[in-house]
Design a protein around this motif. Sequence first.
Motif, PDB file in Angstrom:
ATOM      1  N   GLY A  91       0.827  -1.201   0.000  1.00 29.26           N
ATOM      2  CA  GLY A  91       0.000   0.000   0.000  1.00 29.26           C
ATOM      3  C   GLY A  91       0.860   1.249   0.000  1.00 29.26           C
ATOM      4  N   ASN A  92       1.974   1.160   0.714  1.00 28.77           N
ATOM      5  CA  ASN A  92       2.924   2.259   0.771  1.00 28.77           C
ATOM      6  C   ASN A  92       3.435   2.626  -0.622  1.00 28.77           C
ATOM      7  N   PHE A  93       3.765   1.610  -1.430  1.00 32.47           N
ATOM      8  CA  PHE A  93       4.251   1.877  -2.790  1.00 32.47           C
ATOM      9  C   PHE A  93       3.181   2.582  -3.630  1.00 32.47           C
ATOM     10  N   GLY A  94       1.963   2.064  -3.573  1.00 28.24           N
ATOM     11  CA  GLY A  94       0.878   2.667  -4.344  1.00 28.24           C
ATOM     12  C   GLY A  94       0.614   4.095  -3.918  1.00 28.24           C
ATOM     13  N   LEU A  95       0.550   4.278  -2.603  1.00 23.50           N
ATOM     14  CA  LEU A  95       0.277   5.596  -2.043  1.00 23.50           C
ATOM     15  C   LEU A  95       1.328   6.608  -2.482  1.00 23.50           C
ATOM     16  N   SER A  96       2.605   6.234  -2.346  1.00 27.80           N
ATOM     17  CA  SER A  96       3.648   7.218  -2.643  1.00 27.80           C
ATOM     18  C   SER A  96       3.729   7.496  -4.141  1.00 27.80           C
ATOM     19  N   SER A  97       3.372   6.515  -5.005  1.00 28.88           N
ATOM     20  CA  SER A  97       3.453   6.810  -6.440  1.00 28.88           C
ATOM     21  C   SER A  97       2.369   7.798  -6.849  1.00 28.88           C
ATOM     22  N   VAL A  98       1.141   7.638  -6.322  1.00 28.98           N
ATOM     23  CA  VAL A  98       0.096   8.626  -6.628  1.00 28.98           C
ATOM     24  C   VAL A  98       0.464   9.982  -6.043  1.00 28.98           C
ATOM     25  N   MET A  99       0.936   9.967  -4.774  1.00 28.70           N
ATOM     26  CA  MET A  99       1.246  11.223  -4.099  1.00 28.70           C
ATOM     27  C   MET A  99       2.348  11.991  -4.823  1.00 28.70           C
ATOM     28  N   THR A 100       3.309  11.272  -5.435  1.00 30.97           N
ATOM     29  CA  THR A 100       4.416  11.963  -6.102  1.00 30.97           C
ATOM     30  C   THR A 100       3.946  12.687  -7.355  1.00 30.97           C
TER      31      THR A 100
END
Lengths: 215, 220
Positions: free
Chosen positions: B136-145
Amino acid sequence: MKSKYFLFVWMLGVFCFALLYPIPFIPALGDKARVLYFHVPTAWVTVLAFLLSMVYSVQYLRKKDILYDYKAASAAGLGLLFCILATVTGAVWAKFNWGAFWNWDPRQTSIFLLLLIYGAYFALRSATESEETRAKLSSVYAVLAFITVPFFMFILPRIVESLHPDPIINESGKINMDRSMLMIFIASLAGFTWLFIWMLRIKIRLAKIELSELD
Amino acid sequence: MWKQALAICKKDFRSEIRTRYSINGLIMFIIVTISIIKFSLGEEKLSNELHAGLLWIIIFFSNSSGLSRVFVAEEDRGTSFVLKLTASPKSVFLGKLIFNTTLSFVINLFVVLLFLVTMDVKIASFGPFMLIIVLGNFGLSSVMTIIAALISKSNSKGSLYPVLSFPLLLPLLLSTINGTWLSFEGSGITELLSEVQIIVSYTIVIITASFLLFDIIWNE
């Protein structure tokens, strides 16, 4: 120019028939099924506008012509309007059929998501001053939003069973509707789509006038 | 590309370690959020489903208060032009993505630790729980970036960030919340497989699209 009078008469006819023409007996729905004539066409126009807005956004990114950005924003603006109409008609119907205006049925969740996306899109647009930057940022956002929507088709059905009546064309691919109902429904669908295209063309014409004044 | 990206990432880490601009604020943000929840709950017992939801609400808002800095700071300091001259857009994005993912990992780890210490929640299957958090961390940070890159070019940089990222993150959050809840209940890895599939494919789609679209935002 004359076509708008014809559209007016057409929509008037559709409304009269939709509200007054007797409909066949449908178990558990009865007269409440009449919402079909208004709810489904507005929902269809919402999706159509969303699709058009995304197509214009991609066109803008490819050709960098500001007119495409105006077109994308116009389609999105009308999409938001029809999205609100579809949500409200659906919620009113849900109150009388399911007992509450809002109960997070998968269909309600997905239209809520569309409302959120449209809202965020316009929030982004109004927060950017330079016209070119605004066009770029909002087109990128529209594309990003569009590609996340398909994931909902996998997620939502698993959360809760939907109580929403069958789509018009059901799983077996047959149209399950009385002949007279079908006629009125198709007339209404055509009328709403036409209304949308008519409004969109006015907005685009307005955008063109604004652009030519800027030059 | 990798070399440039790692150099940008290293630069961001160095400036973060020297100023501790985001991390201090973020730690306080998380502590404040969790204590508000603790105060408002009192002695109330929560179900596992609510715990899973609460955990991801805290994760979402703490990420959205910290991750926008990578691009916003470049615009504020006026250093984005230099970055444009020295590195290709793809390596800029990759560098920022690596930095944000690491930062988000630190944030999430801290949130989870604090959450487990303060809340009365038992995790029946720990491995799957960590898997969901990390993926979830990977998905979250890619959208957030990519959203951070978007808002750094707009005029209002603060309030718009959660507004823009939430509709995109909703599919991800729904499956991570569901996965976390299942792991609280003690489900094995096989029952979580469909959630994992959605999270992984979602992340891949977002990162691919971001790489294609980032050039347009960056070179405006």
